[in-house]
Design a protein around this motif. Structure first.
Motif, short mmCIF file in Angstrom:
data_model
loop_
_atom_site.label_atom_id
_atom_site.label_comp_id
_atom_site.label_asym_id
_atom_site.label_seq_id
_atom_site.Cartn_x
_atom_site.Cartn_y
_atom_site.Cartn_z
N ASP A 128 0.83 -1.21 0.00
CA ASP A 128 0.00 0.00 0.00
C ASP A 128 0.87 1.26 0.00
O ASP A 128 0.59 2.23 -0.70
CB ASP A 128 -0.91 0.02 1.23
N TRP A 129 1.91 1.22 0.81
CA TRP A 129 2.79 2.38 0.92
C TRP A 129 3.53 2.63 -0.39
O TRP A 129 3.60 3.76 -0.89
CB TRP A 129 3.78 2.16 2.08
N ASP A 130 4.06 1.56 -0.97
CA ASP A 130 4.82 1.72 -2.22
C ASP A 130 3.93 2.27 -3.34
O ASP A 130 4.35 3.07 -4.15
CB ASP A 130 5.40 0.37 -2.65
N ARG A 131 2.66 1.80 -3.33
CA ARG A 131 1.73 2.26 -4.36
C ARG A 131 1.50 3.77 -4.21
O ARG A 131 1.49 4.51 -5.19
CB ARG A 131 0.40 1.51 -4.21
N LEU A 132 1.39 4.21 -2.94
CA LEU A 132 1.17 5.65 -2.72
C LEU A 132 2.39 6.44 -3.18
O LEU A 132 2.27 7.46 -3.86
CB LEU A 132 0.92 5.90 -1.22
N THR A 158 10.95 12.25 1.43
CA THR A 158 12.16 11.50 1.10
C THR A 158 12.17 10.24 1.94
O THR A 158 12.11 10.32 3.17
CB THR A 158 13.43 12.32 1.42
N GLN A 159 12.23 9.09 1.28
CA GLN A 159 12.28 7.85 2.04
C GLN A 159 13.74 7.47 2.27
O GLN A 159 14.50 7.27 1.34
CB GLN A 159 11.54 6.75 1.27
N LEU A 160 14.12 7.36 3.52
CA LEU A 160 15.51 7.01 3.86
C LEU A 160 15.65 5.51 4.09
O LEU A 160 16.74 4.97 3.98
CB LEU A 160 15.94 7.75 5.14
N GLU A 167 4.17 -8.40 10.91
CA GLU A 167 2.93 -7.66 11.19
C GLU A 167 3.07 -6.16 11.01
O GLU A 167 2.12 -5.42 11.26
CB GLU A 167 2.48 -7.95 12.63
N SER A 168 4.28 -5.73 10.65
CA SER A 168 4.48 -4.28 10.66
C SER A 168 5.35 -3.79 9.51
O SER A 168 6.06 -4.56 8.86
CB SER A 168 5.14 -3.87 11.99
N LEU A 169 5.25 -2.50 9.31
CA LEU A 169 6.09 -1.82 8.33
C LEU A 169 6.73 -0.62 9.03
O LEU A 169 6.03 0.15 9.69
CB LEU A 169 5.22 -1.32 7.16
N LEU A 192 -2.35 8.10 3.17
CA LEU A 192 -2.21 6.65 3.05
C LEU A 192 -3.52 5.95 3.42
O LEU A 192 -3.96 5.03 2.72
CB LEU A 192 -1.05 6.16 3.93
N TRP A 193 -4.13 6.41 4.52
CA TRP A 193 -5.41 5.79 4.92
C TRP A 193 -6.44 5.98 3.81
O TRP A 193 -7.18 5.06 3.47
CB TRP A 193 -5.98 6.38 6.22
N ALA A 194 -6.49 7.18 3.24
CA ALA A 194 -7.48 7.46 2.20
C ALA A 194 -7.24 6.55 1.00
O ALA A 194 -8.18 6.01 0.41
CB ALA A 194 -7.40 8.93 1.80
N ASP A 195 -5.98 6.35 0.67
CA ASP A 195 -5.65 5.58 -0.52
C ASP A 195 -5.94 4.09 -0.32
O ASP A 195 -6.42 3.42 -1.24
CB ASP A 195 -4.18 5.79 -0.87
N ARG A 196 -5.64 3.56 0.89
CA ARG A 196 -5.86 2.12 1.09
C ARG A 196 -7.25 1.82 1.66
O ARG A 196 -7.61 0.66 1.84
CB ARG A 196 -4.77 1.52 1.98
N GLY A 197 -7.99 2.88 1.95
CA GLY A 197 -9.38 2.69 2.37
C GLY A 197 -9.58 2.53 3.87
O GLY A 197 -10.71 2.47 4.33
#
Lengths: 219, 618
Positions: A128-132, A158-160, A167-169, A192-197
């Motif tokens: 989900d995160w990568d898609r966003l 910027t993703q470091l 169970e987690s990211l 992110l919440w909006a995008d993944r519903g």
């Protein structure tokens, strides 16, 4: 009179203290010490204190800071640290008290470690995160005092680092921070919440560093 | 560390700081080195409970004992309660996050009747059966104290025991027994039997209550060696008494968020409606040197910017002036404000007035309680109209433009003329302001009159008196609103329905326990907050139990009637209370205790006269 910058961490139970409450807590901590802090001279004198980049309720901070003025120039700074630590609750620890080097306006970036948990699992969260993040734009509405402002978050992120567990990211992100431009991670998480519903079940946010424009730690 | 299951929920609720502790001054102990765990429960929200001095005293006292760990527990607000129930998180202590059902003792302070359903809700949230009879050996002891313990009968079925009176010594006697019982493996029954032998402890299950056909109490009979009368405990020398050197300083603001020292206990005034004025007798003062030291210690330890000199009537301390002289220099130097609640204006020396004006900045409030001098005499509230007006004049000339007057309606002997006199008094204050040539310019005066409904309380002279019916209260409120003539006078009043339930519970008996439980099961909780209170729930539960609210609230008690709390001895003789009630009906006042001993009986708790000047007289 010396301008002193106090660096502290705010963890565990202390993360639920609001900025206003943190200010009051620090004021009372000073009153429990004999640190010669300079008082404002208004109708209601209090210890002069400014927080460079207030931390939102619910976030932990590993190196937060505030400034105050010592009215005795020679007062030892280790003593400021030790006295405040004796006067503060266990989950707020002073790391260092030092002469202020940069102006608060120099703050440009803030690093965050964000951990998300969800029954869907870390892999699903990561997808989900990568898609966003792969989107050309992440438009959101930012509410300010007077208006609702349209803005695109994508160029600000910027993703470091990114770590996936069962169970987690966990995400390490660098976001704009400071008076000129500030991005609260909650705004990004909202996208992110909006995008993944739906929201993740549990989120932890830790502000790990506050940086100046040249990516040096704010000092 | 906050356990993950709780941490996961905290950002979903309002003011999460109420639910995670960790404040400066909160006490952490090693579980392995404690053999007695105590949950101190305040049946209201965090910000209310954290303002309460009694809880701070007992929290520090218990934690000062080796091997004992006292934690704080407050009622969760409805948003967090929903989460606790959904996630099956049992109610926990703020210091350790451990479920309180695993503690040795769970203690509730009962500050007002409207918290009763909250007590049951907290027990239920903890996973503890609410009825004492349903709790076996594995459950903690559930104990109660505070002002409502002076008639705890409506709550008798839910508690194992009550502590009557002051806790500074009694609590330690009790905890020593709990420790001994654990060591010797005593049964709960045996522990309660022994507890009943400690002066000040009331074990309701050791008393049988028989009723007459008319619903009044026929007799209260002790069993298994319990005393026929339980006398409340006091601490004779309050200067030598334990007092905390530190408070838990909340992060999030409490209602009263400041250091407090208790300057005196009891009250010399004897206002006939005021329960606190009777149940905290005899009058005792703390030495100014001790108070000054305790205030300094507390301000140093907490960093508070305000220290309050608390009591029922602080200006009745005979050495307030030297105390203020002592405190002013260091408080001013440290920028600490001195708060003086509960001042009476009639006993100020010019120097004391000067000292007080140096520190006072709050608004001007006055509690004449009744509008006419006749009714003030009947309730023994010795404030005169001249005093109200003289103080108002000083305040107005000093730049003040508003004043608040507190009254009660439904007082015994009250007539409609007395109601009208409230407005007359307010109007006189307005007229006074307008007549002053040196009044503050540019702004009009605002007089607010706040009118509460009278609630007859146990252990007061008015314990025999009926409360007005709801219809009477509402008629009087309507009359008041209709007769206000001036925009400069604002009228506030409370809903009478809450006062009626208070009156039912305050003088209730054990037959009300099922009613309290039914109201809680129907959703009653946090009923001290208007938005959570429903009078209908109470009326329904009363009818379902076959009881009448009027029987408890609106019935005059015969002087000879056995009252449900007659076996609880607060030091006052019934003859004295009857004498005072009769004097009310003759509008005759009683001198304050310092002027002349009225013979209430409370001096026997001291074993001598309350005031040295009277020691030869008795």
């Amino acid at each position: 009179m010396r301008l002193i910058r106090v660096f502290f961490e705010k963890r565990d139970r202390a993360k639920y203290i609001s900025h206003l409450d943190l200010t009051r807590c620090m004021t009372r901590a000073f009153a429990r010490t004999d640190i010669p802090a300079w008082f404002t001279e208004g109708f209601n004198p209090h210890v002069y204190m400014t927080f460079a980049l207030p931390i939102p309720l619910g976030f932990e901070g590993l190196r937060e800071s505030f400034d105050f003025k010592l009215s005795e120039d020679g007062y030892p700074l280790e003593r400021v640290r030790d006295q405040l630590n004796a006067a503060l609750p266990p989950d707020i620890r002073v790391l260092e008290a030092a002469a202020a080097v940069r102006k608060p306006e120099a703050i440009t970036w803030a690093d965050y470690r964000i951990t998300l948990w969800d029954p869907a699992g870390g892999e699903a969260l990561a997808a989900d995160w990568d898609r966003l993040l792969a989107k050309p734009a992440i438009p959101v509405e930012k509410k300010t005092k007077h208006k609702i402002q349209e803005m695109d978050l994508r160029p600000l992120v910027t993703q470091l680092g990114r770590r996936v567990e069962a169970e987690s990211l966990t995400l390490d992100l660098r976001l704009p921070g400071g008076g000129a431009m500030n991005l609260n991670p909650n705004l990004l998480l909202g996208a992110l919440w909006a995008d993944r519903g739906r929201e993740a079940e549990y989120v932890q946010v830790v502000r790990t560093a506050i940086l100046t424009g040249d990516l040096a730690p704010f000092a | 560390m906050i356990p993950a299951n709780i941490d996961r929920q905290l950002l979903k609720v309002q003011k999460p700081a109420r639910y995670c502790g960790g404040e400066m001054g909160s006490v952490q102990k090693d579980r392995e080195k404690t053999d007695l765990r105590f949950a101190f429960c305040f049946p209201d929200l965090y910000e209310v409970g954290m303002s309460h001095l009694g809880m701070k005293i007992l929290y520090s006292l218990i934690n000062a004992q080796e091997g004992m760990w006292c934690e704080r527990v407050f009622a969760p607000d409805t948003d967090f309660e929903t989460i606790l129930r959904r996630e099956k998180i049992p109610l926990y202590g703020l210091e350790s996050f451990d479920p309180i059902r695993d503690f040795d003792v769970v203690g509730f302070t009962l500050q007002y009747e409207m918290c009763y359903t909250t007590v049951l809700n907290m027990l239920d949230l903890a996973g503890i059966p609410v009825r004492a009879a349903d709790r076996g050996e594995e459950w903690p002891l559930i104990i109660g104290g505070g002002p409502c313990a002076c008639n705890p009968e409506p709550m008798a079925d839910f508690f194992d025991l009550f502590q009557l009176g002051e806790g500074e010594e009694l609590m330690l006697d009790f905890l020593a027994l709990v420790r001994q019982a654990k060591r010797e493996g005593l049964s709960r029954r045996e522990l309660l039997r022994r507890a009943a032998q400690i002066p000040g402890i009331y074990v309701p299950s050791l008393y049988d209550v028989a009723y007459r056909e008319d619903g009044t109490v026929a007799a209260v009979t002790p069993r298994e060696g319990a005393p026929a009368k339980v006398q409340k405990r006091i601490v004779k020398d309050i200067s030598a008494m334990y007092f905390p050197e530190n408070f838990v300083v909340p992060f999030t603001e409490a209602v009263h968020d400041r250091a407090m020292v208790e300057v005196l206990r009891g009250c010399i005034r004897g206002c006939r409606f005021c329960q606190a004025g009777y149940i905290y007798r005899p009058f005792r003062e703390k030495d100014p040197e001790v108070l000054d030291g305790q205030a300094r210690t507390l301000c140093t330890a907490t960093g508070y910017e305000e220290v309050s000199l608390t009591s029922l009537s602080t200006s009745d301390h005979s050495r307030l002036e030297p105390l203020m002289e002592e405190m002013l220099p260091w408080t001013q130097q440290r920028k600490v404000n001195i708060a003086l609640p509960s001042l009476r204006v009639d006993n100020f020396s010019p120097r004391l007035l000067e000292l007080v004006q140096k520190v006072r900045r709050s608004g001007l409030t006055f509690a004449p309680e009744a509008g006419s001098q006749r009714l003030r005499d009947a309730i023994n509230k010795n404030v005169t109209e001249e005093e109200v007006l003289a103080t108002a004049r000083t305040a107005f000339e000093g730049g003040c433009t508003s004043m608040k007057l507190y009254f009660m309606m439904g007082l015994p002997t009250e007539t409609m003329e007395d109601m009208d006199a409230m407005l007359d008094l307010a109007q006189k204050v307005v007229d006074l302001f307008d007549s002053l040539p040196n009044r503050p310019k540019g702004r009009g005066v605002q007089v607010t009159i706040s009118v509460a409904c009278f609630v007859p309380k146990p252990h007061t002279p008015f314990q025999f008196e009926p409360q007005d019916t709801l219809e009477q209260f509402r008629e009087k409120q309507k009359h008041l609103l209709e007769t206000v003539r001036s925009k400069k006078i604002r009228v506030n009043y409370h809903d009478a329905a809450t006062s009626r339930v208070e009156a039912i519970l305050a003088r209730g008996d054990r037959r009300l326990a099922p009613v309290v439980e039914a109201v809680w099961r129907a959703g009653g909780n946090l009923e001290g907050w208007d938005e959570h209170f429903s009078p209908q729930r109470w009326e329904d539960a009363l009818s379902a139990a076959g009881l009448s609210g009027d029987f408890y609230a609106c019935r005059r008690r015969d002087y000879g009637e056995v009252l449900p709390w007659d076996h609880l001895d607060y030091g006052l003789t019934k003859a004295f209370l009857i004498r005072e009630d009769k004097k009310a009906w003759e509008s005759v006042t009683t001198e304050n205790c310092r002027e002349k001993c009225a013979g209430c009986g409370a001096n026997h708790l001291l074993g001598g006269a309350c005031f040295e000047a009277h020691s030869g007289v008795l």
